[in-house]
Scaffold this motif. Structure first.
Motif, PDB file in Angstrom:
ATOM      1  N   THR A  14       0.807  -1.223   0.000  1.00  0.00           N
ATOM      2  CA  THR A  14       0.000   0.000   0.000  1.00  0.00           C
ATOM      3  C   THR A  14       0.841   1.274   0.000  1.00  0.00           C
ATOM      4  O   THR A  14       0.588   2.160  -0.817  1.00  0.00           O
ATOM      5  CB  THR A  14      -0.988  -0.005   1.187  1.00  0.00           C
ATOM      6  N   LEU A  18       0.676   4.104  -3.018  1.00  0.00           N
ATOM      7  CA  LEU A  18       0.335   5.511  -2.799  1.00  0.00           C
ATOM      8  C   LEU A  18       1.448   6.433  -3.291  1.00  0.00           C
ATOM      9  O   LEU A  18       1.177   7.485  -3.868  1.00  0.00           O
ATOM     10  CB  LEU A  18       0.024   5.761  -1.326  1.00  0.00           C
ATOM     11  N   THR A  21       1.219   6.506  -7.023  1.00  0.00           N
ATOM     12  CA  THR A  21       0.108   7.380  -7.408  1.00  0.00           C
ATOM     13  C   THR A  21       0.532   8.838  -7.338  1.00  0.00           C
ATOM     14  O   THR A  21       0.237   9.628  -8.240  1.00  0.00           O
ATOM     15  CB  THR A  21      -1.109   7.141  -6.488  1.00  0.00           C
ATOM     16  N   ASN A  84      -0.755  11.241   0.319  1.00  0.00           N
ATOM     17  CA  ASN A  84      -2.001  10.798  -0.305  1.00  0.00           C
ATOM     18  C   ASN A  84      -3.100  11.847  -0.155  1.00  0.00           C
ATOM     19  O   ASN A  84      -3.851  12.095  -1.099  1.00  0.00           O
ATOM     20  CB  ASN A  84      -2.458   9.462   0.271  1.00  0.00           C
ATOM     21  N   LEU A  88      -5.170  13.708  -3.127  1.00  0.00           N
ATOM     22  CA  LEU A  88      -6.632  13.738  -3.204  1.00  0.00           C
ATOM     23  C   LEU A  88      -7.175  15.164  -3.172  1.00  0.00           C
ATOM     24  O   LEU A  88      -8.081  15.502  -3.943  1.00  0.00           O
ATOM     25  CB  LEU A  88      -7.236  12.915  -2.063  1.00  0.00           C
ATOM     26  N   ILE A 117     -14.675  10.453   0.014  1.00  0.00           N
ATOM     27  CA  ILE A 117     -13.733   9.363  -0.253  1.00  0.00           C
ATOM     28  C   ILE A 117     -13.213   8.825   1.078  1.00  0.00           C
ATOM     29  O   ILE A 117     -13.098   7.610   1.276  1.00  0.00           O
ATOM     30  CB  ILE A 117     -12.587   9.819  -1.181  1.00  0.00           C
ATOM     31  N   ILE A 121     -12.979   5.045   2.768  1.00  0.00           N
ATOM     32  CA  ILE A 121     -11.709   4.500   3.252  1.00  0.00           C
ATOM     33  C   ILE A 121     -11.825   4.104   4.731  1.00  0.00           C
ATOM     34  O   ILE A 121     -11.279   3.083   5.149  1.00  0.00           O
ATOM     35  CB  ILE A 121     -10.557   5.494   3.033  1.00  0.00           C
ATOM     36  N   ILE A 172      -7.332   9.329 -10.919  1.00  0.00           N
ATOM     37  CA  ILE A 172      -6.888   8.999  -9.559  1.00  0.00           C
ATOM     38  C   ILE A 172      -8.076   8.968  -8.608  1.00  0.00           C
ATOM     39  O   ILE A 172      -8.221   8.037  -7.806  1.00  0.00           O
ATOM     40  CB  ILE A 172      -5.800   9.982  -9.081  1.00  0.00           C
ATOM     41  N   GLN A 176      -9.458   5.512  -6.768  1.00  0.00           N
ATOM     42  CA  GLN A 176      -9.507   5.373  -5.304  1.00  0.00           C
ATOM     43  C   GLN A 176     -10.921   5.078  -4.828  1.00  0.00           C
ATOM     44  O   GLN A 176     -11.119   4.249  -3.941  1.00  0.00           O
ATOM     45  CB  GLN A 176      -8.931   6.622  -4.619  1.00  0.00           C
ATOM     46  N   PHE A 180     -11.545   1.440  -2.972  1.00  0.00           N
ATOM     47  CA  PHE A 180     -11.966   1.344  -1.575  1.00  0.00           C
ATOM     48  C   PHE A 180     -13.423   0.924  -1.435  1.00  0.00           C
ATOM     49  O   PHE A 180     -13.784   0.255  -0.465  1.00  0.00           O
ATOM     50  CB  PHE A 180     -11.659   2.641  -0.826  1.00  0.00           C
TER      51      PHE A 180
END
Length: 187
Positions: A14, A18, A21, A84, A88, A117, A121, A172, A176, A180
């Motif tokens: 993970t 990230l 990304t 991250n 976002l 979002i 998560i 992106i 995400q 999730f």
């Protein structure tokens, strides 16, 4: 699909996912514009400081702590988390700014989008050892604080942030959300 069938095998990747990304986001952003890079990392650093205060005091987001699922930590906060959130927040602003023109409207709607979002998560974070709220799921304070954090950390950088790549930002955000949501449903 790997996360669904064997989360313990895929979860350690993970932090790297990230970071990848973030790399993709930044290479498709106006790198020649040093103001964009400064704005991005300023949001990340502000986010990190807010996270440290949040973890130490429980005042901002409620009482929570980070697990080991997001990799290397400093002051009990994973280094990758603020990167991250910066991705976002910036991606949200870039996408929403293509729909609305008013700065306050864009910042508010982007903050709400990023917070939504986060709602998704939050449902899988404890299962992946990302973070855990005392008593289970966070309360309304967490989400209102995230709207405020997303809005205010980006307020002064708005003219620079909106220069980012809309297509990459949209991809992106969509990835995400799908990722999730998929995890929320299946694990």
């Amino acid at each position: 699909m790997g996360f669904v069938f064997n989360p313990s095998l895929f979860s350690p990747f993970t932090p790297y996912t990230l970071l990848l990304t973030c790399f993709v986001f930044l290479i498709h952003s106006p790198l020649a514009d040093k103001k964009f890079i400064f704005a991005f990392f300023s949001i990340a650093i502000l986010g990190f400081i807010i996270e440290v205060v949040g973890v130490k005091t429980g005042f901002i987001f409620g009482k929570y702590s980070y697990g080991s699922g997001l990799g290397c930590k400093f002051l009990n906060v994973p280094l990758v988390i603020s990167i991250n959130w910066a991705v976002l927040i910036c991606a949200g602003i870039i996408v929403v700014s293509r729909i609305f023109a008013n700065k306050i409207t864009v910042l508010f709607l982007a903050a709400v989008l990023v917070t939504l979002i986060d709602v998704v998560i939050e449902r899988v974070a404890p299962k992946l050892d990302f973070w855990q709220f005392k008593g289970g799921l966070p309360d309304l304070q967490n989400y209102l604080s995230w709207i405020g954090v997303a809005f205010f950390t980006s307020y002064f950088f708005y003219p620079t942030i909106i220069k980012g790549d809309r297509t990459v930002s949209l991809i992106i955000l969509i990835l995400q959300i799908i990722f999730f949501t998929f995890l929320w449903i299946f694990i």
